[in-house]
Motif scaffolding. Sequence first.
Motif, short mmCIF file in Angstrom:
data_model
loop_
_atom_site.label_atom_id
_atom_site.label_comp_id
_atom_site.label_asym_id
_atom_site.label_seq_id
_atom_site.Cartn_x
_atom_site.Cartn_y
_atom_site.Cartn_z
N HIS A 40 0.81 -1.38 -0.33
CA HIS A 40 -0.07 0.01 -0.12
C HIS A 40 0.91 1.14 -0.10
CE1 HIS A 40 0.56 1.43 4.04
NE2 HIS A 40 0.88 -0.07 4.35
N HIS A 41 2.19 1.11 0.47
CA HIS A 41 2.84 2.20 0.53
C HIS A 41 3.59 2.52 -0.90
CE1 HIS A 41 5.61 5.29 2.41
NE2 HIS A 41 6.85 4.57 1.93
N ALA A 42 3.80 1.59 -1.46
CA ALA A 42 4.40 1.60 -2.90
C ALA A 42 3.86 2.64 -3.73
CB ALA A 42 4.72 0.21 -3.57
N VAL A 43 2.59 2.85 -3.80
CA VAL A 43 2.08 3.69 -4.59
C VAL A 43 2.06 5.09 -4.51
CG1 VAL A 43 -0.05 1.92 -5.06
CG2 VAL A 43 -0.14 3.65 -3.44
N ASP A 161 -5.60 -9.17 3.97
CA ASP A 161 -5.97 -8.34 2.84
C ASP A 161 -6.49 -6.82 3.52
OD1 ASP A 161 -6.25 -9.68 0.20
OD2 ASP A 161 -7.47 -11.02 1.38
N VAL A 162 -5.86 -5.77 2.95
CA VAL A 162 -5.98 -4.56 3.82
C VAL A 162 -6.56 -3.47 2.59
CG1 VAL A 162 -4.93 -2.54 4.80
CG2 VAL A 162 -4.17 -4.97 5.33
N ILE A 163 -7.38 -2.81 2.86
CA ILE A 163 -8.03 -1.70 1.86
C ILE A 163 -7.31 -0.40 2.30
CG2 ILE A 163 -10.18 -0.71 1.11
CD1 ILE A 163 -11.82 -3.17 1.69
N VAL A 165 -8.40 3.00 2.06
CA VAL A 165 -9.75 3.78 1.94
C VAL A 165 -9.84 4.71 0.97
CG1 VAL A 165 -11.75 4.80 3.22
CG2 VAL A 165 -10.45 2.92 4.25
N ALA A 166 -8.72 5.78 0.88
CA ALA A 166 -8.92 6.85 0.16
C ALA A 166 -8.76 6.46 -1.33
CB ALA A 166 -7.55 7.81 0.53
N ARG A 167 -8.11 5.21 -1.49
CA ARG A 167 -8.16 4.76 -2.93
C ARG A 167 -9.00 3.80 -3.43
NH1 ARG A 167 -3.99 2.45 -5.13
NH2 ARG A 167 -3.47 1.29 -3.10
N GLN A 168 -9.86 3.08 -2.44
CA GLN A 168 -10.54 2.04 -2.51
C GLN A 168 -9.95 0.79 -3.26
OE1 GLN A 168 -14.47 1.91 -1.44
NE2 GLN A 168 -12.88 2.93 -0.03
N ALA A 169 -8.83 0.74 -2.84
CA ALA A 169 -7.97 -0.39 -3.55
C ALA A 169 -7.44 -1.44 -2.43
CB ALA A 169 -6.82 0.34 -4.16
N ASP A 170 -7.46 -2.65 -3.09
CA ASP A 170 -6.99 -3.72 -1.99
C ASP A 170 -5.59 -4.05 -2.23
OD1 ASP A 170 -7.85 -6.10 -0.42
OD2 ASP A 170 -6.64 -7.11 -1.82
N SER A 171 -4.88 -4.26 -0.93
CA SER A 171 -3.32 -4.53 -0.82
C SER A 171 -3.09 -5.86 -0.02
CB SER A 171 -2.57 -3.42 -0.86
OG SER A 171 -2.94 -2.94 0.41
N LYS A 172 -2.13 -6.36 0.33
CA LYS A 172 -1.93 -7.28 1.10
C LYS A 172 -0.56 -6.80 2.21
CE LYS A 172 -3.32 -11.23 -1.66
NZ LYS A 172 -4.64 -11.28 -0.71
N MET A 173 -0.87 -7.24 3.52
CA MET A 173 0.33 -6.88 4.20
C MET A 173 0.42 -7.85 5.41
SD MET A 173 -1.23 -3.40 5.94
CE MET A 173 0.29 -3.21 6.93
N SER A 245 -13.02 4.80 8.13
CA SER A 245 -12.86 3.75 7.11
C SER A 245 -14.20 3.72 6.53
CB SER A 245 -12.60 2.40 7.78
OG SER A 245 -11.31 2.41 8.34
N TYR A 246 -14.14 3.37 5.01
CA TYR A 246 -15.49 3.53 4.57
C TYR A 246 -15.57 2.33 3.31
CZ TYR A 246 -19.15 5.00 1.02
OH TYR A 246 -20.09 4.61 0.33
N THR A 247 -16.68 1.75 3.38
CA THR A 247 -16.84 0.56 2.30
C THR A 247 -17.93 1.03 1.51
OG1 THR A 247 -15.86 -1.21 3.66
CG2 THR A 247 -17.23 -1.77 1.73
#
Length: 728
Positions: A40-43, A161-163, A165-173, A245-247
Motif C-alpha cells: 500500500h506504501h509503494a503507490v 487483505d487491507v483496503i 480507503v482513500a483509493r478504495q484499493a486492496d493490497s496485502k500486508m 474507514s469506508y466501504t
Amino acid sequence: MATAPLYCVCRQPYDVSRFMIECDICKDWFHGSCVQVEEHHAVDIDVYHCPNCEIPHGPSLMKKRNNWHRHDYTEPDDGSKPVQAGTFMFVQKLQTRTFASSDEILTQMHGSQVTQRYLERHGFRYPIAVTQLDGLGLRLPPSDFSVKDVERYVGGHKVIDVIDVARQADSKMRLKEFVKYYYSPQRPKVLNVISLEFSDTKMSDLVVVPDIAQKMSWVENYWPDDSYFPKPFVQKYCLMSVKDSYTDFHIDFGGTSVWYHVLWGEKIFYLIKPSPTNLALYEEWSSSPNQSEMFFGEKVDKCYKCVVRQGTTLFIPTGWIHAVLTSQDCMAFGGNFLHNLNISMQLRCYEMERRLKTPDLFKFPYFEAICWYVAKNLLETLKELREDNCLPPEYLIKGVKALITALKHWLRREVTEPASEVPDHIRPNHLIKELTKEIRLLESGSGGNKPMKTQGSLACLSTRSSHERGLQAPRNGRRLRHHHHHRDSHAPKAPSNLDIFEQHTQEVLKRLEIDPFEEDSSFSPKVNFNKLSTASAAAAERSLDNHLHLRVHNLPYACYSVDVLWICVCRDPSTSPSTEEDAIQGMLSMAGLLFPHSSEEGANSQESWCQGSCSSSEAWGSHTHSPGREDSPPSGYQYCETSLSPPLHPSKRLAPNPPPISNQATKGKRPKKGMATAKQRLGKILKLNRHEFKVFLLAFFTPMDPLFLRFSERSGGAPWWLKSISWG
C-alpha cells in the motif's frame, strides 16, 4: 536446461504470490518484504531506489499530494473533478448527508426471539438488530479484546487483505505490520481490515456464531465431509477498522445473509432494499466506469441510516445493498451464510456477479458446488414431505424452481465454459429431472395419487416432532371417514372387517409412541406391551359390535410372532399356498420383522420375492386401496409441524437408531428403507398391493387383546396356529 532468473537481494526466482517493486535505476526487482516496502506504501513512491542504488542516488522520491477528493491525489485540483468515494472530502460530506431513519425497516428483537421458527414463519426480508444477546447463541471475546490480541491468536506473519480507503484499493500486508500501523501515533492513511477469516486459527475457539446462522447455513448443513472441493470458510470474520474507514455500496458475495457484531467502537450502515428496481439500478451503477464518482444512495428512493453501537448484533438479509462507515476505531466480528429462505435472490445476486465479472477473490467460494449439494438434499426433503403428506412452504417451492433453472443454465454453459463445479457423485441431469418431477407433482396437486389440501400459507412448521407428523395422516383419515359416514347417513353402510382392524392397528400404533421401537441390527423390534392400554381397542370393538361379522376362518391366513408382537396377514383366496409364503416372507423381510432363516431355501425365496415386487422405491410410494375400503376416501395432503430448515447432510445426521455395520457408505444417499422406524415400515406394508399378492389385512395384537379374543370367538374357535402356540 535453462535456470529461472533470480531477483531481489535474496536471489530467489519470481513468486507470483509475493509483492515486488522495480528499482528505477538498476531495473532489478525486489520483494517488498526484503526491502521493507509495503504494497500500500509503494503507490506513494514516485521514483524508487533499491538499497544498492540508494547509496549513490539518494532515497526514493515520493509523490506530491495535490488534492483530497480524488483517488489519485497527484491530480491537479482545478475544481472540475467530482469527489470520489472513500476520500477525505467524501467522508466529511457523507457525515453531513440526511438519510431516512432505519426505524422504518429495522426490527428490534431480543436474542432469544431470533429463531429458526420465527424466520420461517415471518420470512427474513428486513434487517434485525439485537441488543440483548441472551439466547442468541453468540459467544465472543471480552470487550477489552484488542488488535494485539488478534495478532497473538492469529499470528503476526499471517498475510491479510487491507483496503486503502482513500483509493478504495486492496493490497496485502502481514498482520504484524497492520498492528504496528494501528498503534502508531500518526496514521498517514486510512487502512481497513474487513476480510480476515480466522476459522483455521486459534482465535476460532473464542467465537461461536449465532445459532440461527449455524442452523440455517447451507455450508454447515449440506456440505459433505468427503467433498472434492475444499469447504468454504465464511462464517468467522474479524474486522479491524480505524476511524473514517469506508466501504462503498455492495451486496455480500453470493447474496449471502450477514451477522455482524460490534465488539467495541461504532459502525454506520447505509441500507437499501433489494427491490427489482434498486437491483437494476445497482447493476447499472456497478458497471459504470465512473462508479466511484456517483453516490449510489442518491439514485434510489430511500437509503436508510443505521447506527450500530458497541454490543449490538445486526442481521442483514439476502440481497440488501449497503455501505459502511466507521465513525470511530472499531473491532467487529461477523459472518456470511446461505440458506433456504431466499434461494432465488441468492441465485440472482450470483448471476449479477458473473455479469459484472467480479474477481474470484470477492465471490462466494464454490457457489455452484454448494448449489448442487443443496439440490440433492432438497430433493430428499421434497420426497420425504410428500411421503408424509406434508406440503412444502411456498418459499421452498419457489426456491427449488429457481434452483432448477440455474442448474440447467450452468449445465448448458459447460459446453462453452468448461469450469465444472458439479460434484463427482452427483448425476446432474438425473437430479434436475427428479427435482422437476417433484415440483410437477406438487403443482398438479397429486403427491403421487393423493390430492393436495391447502390450509393457508404456512406449511410444515418446526415445532412438532417427527412422530407427531407420522400420526397426522392416520388421524386425518379417521376424520375423513367420520365425515363421509355423516354425509351418507341416509344410506348407512356397515364397516368392513378391514376398517375395524385398521382402526385397532392405528390405536395401538398411537400408544407405541410411548415406548418407541428400538431397531436391532440382527433382527427385530422389541415392543414393550406392558405400557400399552387395550381400553381404546375395547371401546372401538364395543362401538362396532353390531356390525362385527368376521368370517376369517374361511380365508387362508398366516401368523408370525415377534416376541409378544403378533402380525396377522390374510391373503387373497386366489393366491396359491406356495406364493403365500413368499409374499409374507418378502413383506416381513422388507419390514425388518422376519426371523433369520436357517435354511438357504427361505433366504432364496425371500430374495426372489423382493426382486419381483420391490424393484423400485415407487412400490413403497404407491397409494392403492385394499378390497373392502371403497367407502373410505383418500386422505389429502396435510399441513404438519416439521422443520423446514436445512436437514443435515446424511453424513452429518444423527441416526435415531444405530445403522447396520454393512451400511458404511451412505453419504449423499437417501437413508435406506431398512433404517426407517418400525412404525413407518408397518405403514408402508399396509399400503402394499403389488402383482398377485393382495394384502387384505395386517394388524397386531397383545396376547390378551379383547379384539383378538372376540375375533377368535366369532370365527368359530381358535385357528390351528393358535392352538399350537404358547403365549409365553
